[in-house]
Design an enzyme around this catalytic site. Structure first.
Site, PDB file in Angstrom:
ATOM      1  N   ARG A 111       1.030  -1.170  -0.099  1.00  0.00           N
ATOM      2  CA  ARG A 111       0.042   0.035   0.130  1.00  0.00           C
ATOM      3  C   ARG A 111       0.817   1.239   0.032  1.00  0.00           C
ATOM      4  NH1 ARG A 111      -3.592  -2.654  -1.489  1.00  0.00           N
ATOM      5  NH2 ARG A 111      -5.611  -3.010  -0.680  1.00  0.00           N
ATOM      6  N   GLU A 141      -4.071   7.538  -5.310  1.00  0.00           N
ATOM      7  CA  GLU A 141      -4.210   6.682  -6.754  1.00  0.00           C
ATOM      8  C   GLU A 141      -5.541   7.182  -7.322  1.00  0.00           C
ATOM      9  OE1 GLU A 141      -4.348   2.607  -5.947  1.00  0.00           O
ATOM     10  OE2 GLU A 141      -2.201   2.521  -4.772  1.00  0.00           O
ATOM     11  N   HIS A 164      -1.694  -0.137  -9.789  1.00  0.00           N
ATOM     12  CA  HIS A 164      -2.173  -0.914  -8.675  1.00  0.00           C
ATOM     13  C   HIS A 164      -2.851  -2.201  -9.600  1.00  0.00           C
ATOM     14  CE1 HIS A 164      -4.149  -1.149  -4.641  1.00  0.00           C
ATOM     15  NE2 HIS A 164      -3.809  -2.327  -5.141  1.00  0.00           N
TER      16      HIS A 164
HETATM   17  P1  NAD Z   1      -1.362 -11.388   4.608  1.00  0.00           P
HETATM   18  O1  NAD Z   1      -2.493 -11.067   5.566  1.00  0.00           O
HETATM   19  O2  NAD Z   1      -1.355 -13.039   4.050  1.00  0.00           O
HETATM   20  O3  NAD Z   1       0.106 -11.275   4.957  1.00  0.00           O
HETATM   21  C1  NAD Z   1       0.461 -10.104   5.640  1.00  0.00           C
HETATM   22  C2  NAD Z   1       1.463 -10.406   6.424  1.00  0.00           C
HETATM   23  O4  NAD Z   1       2.097  -8.929   6.895  1.00  0.00           O
HETATM   24  C3  NAD Z   1       1.246 -11.376   7.295  1.00  0.00           C
HETATM   25  O5  NAD Z   1       2.085 -12.398   7.638  1.00  0.00           O
HETATM   26  C4  NAD Z   1       1.387 -10.503   8.711  1.00  0.00           C
HETATM   27  O6  NAD Z   1       2.114 -11.222   9.831  1.00  0.00           O
HETATM   28  C5  NAD Z   1       2.416  -9.266   8.307  1.00  0.00           C
HETATM   29  N1  NAD Z   1       2.626  -8.323   8.945  1.00  0.00           N
HETATM   30  C6  NAD Z   1       1.635  -7.448   9.532  1.00  0.00           C
HETATM   31  N2  NAD Z   1       1.835  -6.498  10.236  1.00  0.00           N
HETATM   32  C7  NAD Z   1       3.415  -6.786  10.482  1.00  0.00           C
HETATM   33  C8  NAD Z   1       4.535  -5.770  10.829  1.00  0.00           C
HETATM   34  N3  NAD Z   1       4.287  -4.720  11.534  1.00  0.00           N
HETATM   35  N4  NAD Z   1       5.654  -6.176  10.394  1.00  0.00           N
HETATM   36  C9  NAD Z   1       6.040  -7.435   9.791  1.00  0.00           C
HETATM   37  N5  NAD Z   1       4.946  -8.085   9.462  1.00  0.00           N
HETATM   38  C10 NAD Z   1       3.798  -7.699   9.320  1.00  0.00           C
HETATM   39  O7  NAD Z   1      -1.860 -10.507   3.337  1.00  0.00           O
HETATM   40  P2  NAD Z   1      -1.275 -10.589   1.851  1.00  0.00           P
HETATM   41  O8  NAD Z   1      -2.431 -11.159   1.075  1.00  0.00           O
HETATM   42  O9  NAD Z   1       0.070 -11.007   1.872  1.00  0.00           O
HETATM   43  O10 NAD Z   1      -1.415  -8.942   1.521  1.00  0.00           O
HETATM   44  C11 NAD Z   1      -0.564  -8.083   2.245  1.00  0.00           C
HETATM   45  C12 NAD Z   1      -0.916  -6.752   1.424  1.00  0.00           C
HETATM   46  O11 NAD Z   1      -0.631  -6.391   0.451  1.00  0.00           O
HETATM   47  C13 NAD Z   1      -2.604  -6.422   1.732  1.00  0.00           C
HETATM   48  O12 NAD Z   1      -2.912  -6.059   3.061  1.00  0.00           O
HETATM   49  C14 NAD Z   1      -2.617  -5.310   0.727  1.00  0.00           C
HETATM   50  O13 NAD Z   1      -2.633  -4.116   1.117  1.00  0.00           O
HETATM   51  C15 NAD Z   1      -1.549  -5.386  -0.179  1.00  0.00           C
HETATM   52  N6  NAD Z   1      -1.992  -6.042  -1.664  1.00  0.00           N
HETATM   53  C16 NAD Z   1      -1.566  -5.558  -2.678  1.00  0.00           C
HETATM   54  C17 NAD Z   1      -2.176  -5.994  -4.126  1.00  0.00           C
HETATM   55  C18 NAD Z   1      -1.795  -5.216  -5.399  1.00  0.00           C
HETATM   56  O14 NAD Z   1      -2.755  -5.438  -5.928  1.00  0.00           O
HETATM   57  N7  NAD Z   1      -0.660  -4.546  -5.131  1.00  0.00           N
HETATM   58  C19 NAD Z   1      -2.796  -7.262  -3.773  1.00  0.00           C
HETATM   59  C20 NAD Z   1      -2.848  -7.869  -2.828  1.00  0.00           C
HETATM   60  C21 NAD Z   1      -2.498  -7.236  -1.557  1.00  0.00           C
END
Ligand code: NAD
Length: 307
Positions: free
Chosen positions: A225, A254, A273
């Protein structure tokens, strides 16, 4: 209560045609239909990309995105509205997109494509191109995205270092660090890749100090993000040559404003995105929704529940 009417809110059309998901779910033993904003009021449950105030009246919201930073989590919890997200489906898509960025930087494809659009036959300098085996990627956030990225990069011969809240190992990563030690792995990596959700703990996680800590020949990638990164500090670091370049799929604002310097900077790849785009997206989301409709039918807990 009993689930009778599931709406597919029109805002999902930013990612796929709402009618495709409604058709995919049409064999469920409930009414599934595409709804506009006013139509939310007639639903018990809604699949949506955007938040609407009318959603406070439904029993269950499913977000088509993994990130739920745009939903009012506390207010939904207070009103007893369940919220589920779409984490779990973006590992391969985002992993391949990130591999594409790294291959572009290593093989100089972004430069050559840019030259070609102006009909210029321009080769890289002799010492610009490199190959990925032997390089190291530090992946910050080891959930679905982080593991998907590590999996694809690992298959390309990239050494993968994960950063998570603990330093417990994960099979996709060659090495692991805890988030408190972030500066150690980012100081040596060729690529730093951000895959954490936006939370109060991760807002502005990458700022001037972090870009200073990185190598001046390292590349920065953000597919998480925009607000996880201080965008002004990133632009300053790029302009000063403190880092070599960046691939960015997400931004503080965005669409990225036309006036942003990021469009014009050398060795900056801007994507809209779209890192997780795939023609199978409606099926992937539909799988989670179907599973949860079945769970509600059985009286089981929802999967992917956030609130
Ligand atoms: P997820 O919940 O599977 O993984 C997130 C990970 O981050 C978890 O393992 C969590 O423990 C870790 N985490 C949370 N807070 C943390 C911190 N302070 N320090 C270290 N690690 C931390 O989620 P995901 O599916 O992997 O997606 C992650 C993020 O990516 C989403 O929240 C979204 O914002 C973004 N995303 C972007 C796109 C895109 O199109 N660019 C697509 C999917 C997700």
């Amino acid at each position: 209560g009993k689930l009778e009417r599931l709406g597919v809110q029109e805002s999902v059309e930013a990612i796929f045609p709402p009618s495709e998901l409604a058709a995919f779910l049409s064999d469920l033993p409930i009414d599934v239909s595409v709804v506009d904003e006013a139509g939310i009021a007639d639903c018990d449950a809604v699949v949506t990309r955007n938040h609407f105030d009318a959603l406070f009246e439904v029993d269950w919201i499913h977000s088509t995105q993994a990130g739920v930073d745009r939903f009012p989590l506390e207010a939904l919890a207070e009103d007893g509205v369940a919220l589920t997200n779409s984490t779990g489906i973006h590992g391969r898509t985002v992993g391949e997109t990130v591999a594409g960025y790294l291959l572009a930087f290593a093989r100089r494809l972004h430069d050559q494509i840019a030259s070609a659009t102006e009909r210029r036959w321009e080769r890289p300098a002799w010492d610009e191109a490199f190959t990925l085996p032997g390089t190291t990627a530090c992946v910050v956030g080891t959930g679905t995205l982080g593991r998907g990225v590590a999996d694809v990069l690992g298959s390309l011969g990239v050494e993968t270092v994960g950063v998570r809240r603990s330093d417990d190992p994960l099979p996709e990563f060659d090495e692991m660090y805890a988030i408190e030690a972030l500066h150690e792995p980012i100081a040596t990596a060729d690529f730093v890749i951000v895959t954490v959700p936006l939370t109060e703990a991760t807002r502005g996680l990458f700022a001037a100090t972090e870009f200073d800590a990185m190598r001046s020949d390292a590349y920065f990638v953000n597919v998480a993000r925009g607000a996880v990164v201080d965008e002004r500090a990133l632009i300053d670091a790029l302009e000063a040559g403190d880092i070599a370049g960046a691939a960015l799929d997400v931004f503080e604002t965005e669409p990225l404003p036309e006036t942003s310097p990021l469009w014009e900077l050398d060795d900056v790849i801007v994507t809209p995105h779209a890192a997780a785009y795939t023609r199978d997206y409606f099926r992937d989301v539909g799988g989670i929704v179907r599973e949860n409709v079945e769970r509600i039918g059985r009286g089981d807990d929802l999967t992917n529940r956030v609130v």
